[in-house]
Structure formats: C-alpha cells, structure tokens
Scaffold this active site. Structure first.
Site: not given
Ligand code: TA6
Length: 277
Positions: A62, A88, A148, A192, A250
């Site tokens: 994270r 990832r 990201h 978002d 991103e």
C-alpha cells in the site's frame, strides 16, 4: 548479478534495492517491481508509503507505485481474478542494474502464460517508470493497467491538480456517472475518477510549497483516487487518517481504452515525475 556502488540489496528474504546516489535516494522492492520511496537530493520524500503496508508475496504494497497489470481494476471477464492484475503481488526478476552520473537504472522482468512484461525504473533528479507489455504470442492480447502512484501531500484538503480542466471523466464514487472536469481537481471527500486524458498533471501543494509534475506516456487515462475517511478506516493496511497524507495520480489505461497488442509487438506505459522549481 553485480550491483553498482549506488545500489545495495537489503534482506535477501524480502529483497529491496536501496539506492543512494548523488541525485537521490530511493527504494525498489523486487516484490511487484515496486518503487517504495524516491527522494531527490535536497527535497522531501515524494511518494507516500503506508506505515501499515504489508510486505508479503500475494499482497500488494500500500503506497509507492504499485504496478497494476495486465488489467486495471476488476478482470474484464473473470471475477475470480485479482483486482489490478497479477504484477503487483508477486516477485519479479532483476534483469539489469546500472548507474551513471544522472542516476540509477533497474530493469525487471516477469512472464506468466501469455503475459510478458519488463519494468524499468530510472531514479535520479527525476523518477521514470516504464512498463513494456510484450506480445511474444501468436494471438493479439488486450492489456490495460496503471502505474498507481501514491504521492505524499501535506494536507489532502489543501492540494489541487492542474491540467485536467475540461476533461471527460467517469466518477466512480457510488453509481458511476460521466462528468466534465471544471477547474482544478480538489479533495473534499472520496475521489475515484477515471479521466480521458493523456496530458501531464501538476500536483500543487501550497502548504509545503511543492509542485510535482507528473508526465505520462502510452496512457489514455488518468486515474485520481483518495479513499477518504470511510474507506481508509476499512483498509487494514492504511491508518484511519492515512487518507489525509496522499493522493493517487495514475498513468493508466482503463476500461474501454484497453490496448490491443499484436503478435511480435509491444506497448509502453510510462510516467515521469519531477519536482518543479
Ligand atoms: O485506481 C483506483 C482504484 O481502482 C480505486 O477504485 C481503489 O479501490 C484503489 O484503486 C485501490 O485499490 P486496491 O486494490 O489497491 O485496494
């Protein structure tokens, strides 16, 4: 592989490349080919890494720059597949490590079935991350994804993103709604958003006096994300108030912008981050 003087490998059980170069310090994990930290000399840390991040195969780190690949968000057809792809959460292989007066270069590779990629990190006064999707198969492949990046901010409510004005975007907080961006992007709640934009973005942080320039290549989508209080509290690997200290911008290929890579060819998705004077 022999590493140049400015790159040191930490704990072999969880290898992290620790970069200490006259231009910057940085940390890159083999797990996810994941840039965890980048601090140009005489500047503050640019990336946000959650203090509660979990460093374990199978789990995404994270913060930093997760490599979401070969799909963005949910798999296009198979709900059993992990969100944001396979890259990832697993260990990559180191293919190249070098240094010059401008900085260091690390190149990683991974392949799995039809998927084949290389990820290059160039860390110096600027940070560049280059993800190449290669298609060695005899059939076309369809790829999406994102670099990201989590950027460290002094106070999320005081920062703004410039250069998305006028762009169409899909607001995915609640039921998805298509909108047009008016003015700079600010944060006063969960965000978002998937922008149709291949332009660079400025992250202006007046409180710290720092502006970051985020440039992109091969990226028809810019995703902007902050989970705000509710989702921050729900994420076990983020402190409850973690959302105050970052925003994600991103370099992405999202939804209907997925790219078809023909046999024998490749696609490059990249981002370059610099601190503006
Ligand atoms: O890129 C934005 C996003 O897809 C959001 O919807 C949000 O869920 C975020 O990524 C983080 O996803 P993760 O799987 O890392 O928790």
């Amino acid at each position: 592989m022999n590493l140049p003087n400015s790159i040191r490998l930490s704990d072999p059980a969880y290898p992290v490349f620790e970069i200490d170069h006259p231009t910057c310090t940085a940390r890159v994990a083999l797990h996810g080919a994941h840039v965890m930290s980048w601090k140009p000399v005489d500047e503050d840390e640019v990336l946000y890494l959650s203090p509660d991040a979990v460093f374990k195969e199978g789990k995404a780190i994270r913060g930093g720059i997760p490599v979401c690949w070969p799909w963005f968000n949910a798999h296009p057809t198979d709900p059993e597949m992990p969100p944001h792809g396979i890259a990832r959460t697993r260990f990559w292989e180191l293919a190249e490590a070098g240094e010059s007066g401008d900085g260091v270069k690390l190149r990683f590779e991974m392949s799995d079935g039809i998927w084949n990629a290389s990820l290059t990190v160039k860390a110096g006064a600027e940070l560049e991350v280059i993800l190449e999707t290669r298609n060695p198969n005899e059939i076309p492949i369809v790829v999406s994804g994102a670099l990201h990046s989590y950027f460290s901010v002094s106070d999320i409510e005081q920062v703004r993103l410039v250069n998305l004005e006028g762009a169409d975007y899909l607001d995915t907080v609640g039921a998805p709604v298509q909108r047009i961006q008016k003015g700079a992007v600010g944060f006063a709640g969960e965000v978002d958003s998937i922008y149709d934009s291949s332009s660079s973005v400025l992250l202006v942080d007046d409180l710290s006096g720092r502006t970051l320039l985020i440039e992109k290549g091969g990226s028809p989508s810019t995703v902007v994300w902050n989970p705000w209080a509710g989702k921050s509290a729900a994420l076990g690997d983020l402190p409850d108030d973690g959302y105050l200290k970052f925003c994600c911008i991103e370099a992405a290929i999202a939804n209907d912008k997925a790219v078809i890579v023909m046999p024998g060819s490749s696609h490059v998705l990249s981002t370059r981050i610099s601190v503006e004077e």
